[in-house]
Design an enzyme around this catalytic site. Sequence first.
Site, PDB file in Angstrom:
ATOM      1  N   ASP A 141      -0.580  -1.362  -5.758  1.00  0.00           N
ATOM      2  CA  ASP A 141      -0.564  -2.163  -4.236  1.00  0.00           C
ATOM      3  C   ASP A 141       0.178  -1.194  -3.605  1.00  0.00           C
ATOM      4  O   ASP A 141       0.999  -1.607  -2.673  1.00  0.00           O
ATOM      5  CB  ASP A 141      -1.094  -2.845  -4.598  1.00  0.00           C
ATOM      6  N   LYS A 144      -1.247   4.995  -1.530  1.00  0.00           N
ATOM      7  CA  LYS A 144      -2.376   5.301  -2.185  1.00  0.00           C
ATOM      8  C   LYS A 144      -2.308   7.065  -3.002  1.00  0.00           C
ATOM      9  O   LYS A 144      -3.518   6.923  -4.007  1.00  0.00           O
ATOM     10  CB  LYS A 144      -3.717   6.036  -1.297  1.00  0.00           C
ATOM     11  N   ASP A 169      -5.401  -2.181  -5.437  1.00  0.00           N
ATOM     12  CA  ASP A 169      -6.391  -2.746  -4.013  1.00  0.00           C
ATOM     13  C   ASP A 169      -6.249  -1.707  -2.983  1.00  0.00           C
ATOM     14  O   ASP A 169      -5.783  -0.619  -3.602  1.00  0.00           O
ATOM     15  CB  ASP A 169      -4.721  -3.855  -3.260  1.00  0.00           C
ATOM     16  N   ASN A 170      -6.882  -1.426  -2.498  1.00  0.00           N
ATOM     17  CA  ASN A 170      -7.432  -0.661  -0.812  1.00  0.00           C
ATOM     18  C   ASN A 170      -8.810   0.384  -1.482  1.00  0.00           C
ATOM     19  O   ASN A 170      -7.602   1.796  -0.600  1.00  0.00           O
ATOM     20  CB  ASN A 170      -6.023  -0.446  -0.681  1.00  0.00           C
ATOM     21  N   GLU A 199      -7.467  -6.974   4.004  1.00  0.00           N
ATOM     22  CA  GLU A 199      -6.902  -8.409   4.784  1.00  0.00           C
ATOM     23  C   GLU A 199      -6.988  -8.501   6.090  1.00  0.00           C
ATOM     24  O   GLU A 199      -6.184  -7.978   7.202  1.00  0.00           O
ATOM     25  CB  GLU A 199      -5.069  -8.504   4.566  1.00  0.00           C
TER      26      GLU A 199
HETATM   27  O1  LIG Z   1      -0.003   1.462   1.827  1.00  0.00           O
HETATM   28  C1  LIG Z   1      -0.588   0.502   1.498  1.00  0.00           C
HETATM   29  N1  LIG Z   1       0.254   0.136   0.094  1.00  0.00           N
HETATM   30  C2  LIG Z   1      -0.650  -1.404  -0.480  1.00  0.00           C
HETATM   31  N2  LIG Z   1      -1.349  -2.279   0.661  1.00  0.00           N
HETATM   32  C3  LIG Z   1      -2.106  -1.538   1.821  1.00  0.00           C
HETATM   33  C4  LIG Z   1      -2.741  -2.363   2.386  1.00  0.00           C
HETATM   34  O2  LIG Z   1      -3.279  -3.848   1.483  1.00  0.00           O
HETATM   35  C5  LIG Z   1      -2.837  -2.000   3.690  1.00  0.00           C
HETATM   36  C6  LIG Z   1      -2.800  -0.944   4.548  1.00  0.00           C
HETATM   37  C7  LIG Z   1      -3.267  -0.078   5.738  1.00  0.00           C
HETATM   38  C8  LIG Z   1      -4.584  -0.459   5.951  1.00  0.00           C
HETATM   39  C9  LIG Z   1      -5.142  -0.489   7.423  1.00  0.00           C
HETATM   40  C10 LIG Z   1      -4.560   0.544   8.540  1.00  0.00           C
HETATM   41  F1  LIG Z   1      -4.751   0.648   9.389  1.00  0.00           F
HETATM   42  C11 LIG Z   1      -3.387   0.443   8.141  1.00  0.00           C
HETATM   43  C12 LIG Z   1      -2.307  -0.084   6.524  1.00  0.00           C
HETATM   44  C13 LIG Z   1      -1.373   0.033   4.490  1.00  0.00           C
HETATM   45  C14 LIG Z   1      -1.416  -0.165   2.162  1.00  0.00           C
HETATM   46 MG   LIG Z   2      -2.565  -3.575   0.060  1.00  0.00          MG
END
Ligand SMILES: O=c1[nH]cnc2c(O)cc(-c3ccc(F)cc3)cc12
Ligand SMILES: [Mg+2]
Length: 221
Positions: A141, A144, A169-170, A199
């Site tokens: 997590d 990416k 995740d993601n 989330e």
């Molecule tokens: O960078 C991330 N690391 C870990 N988890 C993430 C996560 O759950 C969501 C996002 C994220 C998703 C959409 C957005 F518009 C902006 C940030 C980034 C990370």
């Molecule tokens: Mg995440």
Amino acid sequence: TRTTRPQRLLRAVIINAVRGDPDSVIRAIDHFCKHTEWAMNIGDEKGAILDSVVMETSPSTVLELGTYCGYSAVRITRLLPPSTRLITVEMNPDYACVARQVIQHAGLQDKVCVLEGQSADLIPKMAEMFGIQTFDFVFLDHWKDRYLPDIRLLEDCSLLAQGSVVLADNVVCPGTPDYLNYIRSNLNYRSRFYQAHLEYTRVLDGLEKSEYLGCRQGKRQ
Ligand SMILES: O=c1[nH]cnc2c(O)cc(-c3ccc(F)cc3)cc12
Ligand SMILES: [Mg+2]
């Protein structure tokens, strides 16, 4: 703004959560992110999937890459048996500082080690640092672009055993196409996708669970 988002999230935990009660810490963060300010915690929908995978794995050794504010560290650790520890890696010192306080508010500080640094530097030292051979459960997590190099590094350092579970995740948003292509075409893993949402939003996202089957040859044609 003088304070950072993690600091405002921590303040919400201190004000609204009961000290020593992990579930109230989780509820306070989810409430803050739904009603005050979005933050990149795994959240309640994907968090419930994380809970179920942790419970079915019942791991003895756990690694998390990407601590942020400590939300998933609290989710995971609250489910672990008393003698089990979570090692969580965070490269941003400000995030690590907030995470330690969130984890402490939950009363889980004796069960969690928040390691500051880059996963690429720390993974090769894990076995020696913690006197372990392999991880039963790994939660990806962090960033990416690090999922694929870090899973390869875990393999190269022999830190995965037959039956080890890797949860990412993601894999849809922001998306990890190179990791998904690798793990789904690799005969050493059995993978399953859990459809969910980013989330606190209605944007599609998901988790990829991969069980390490041991070191077989070749790759799916
Ligand atoms: O960078 C991330 N690391 C870990 N988890 C993430 C996560 O759950 C969501 C996002 C994220 C998703 C959409 C957005 F518009 C902006 C940030 C980034 C990370
Ligand atoms: Mg995440």
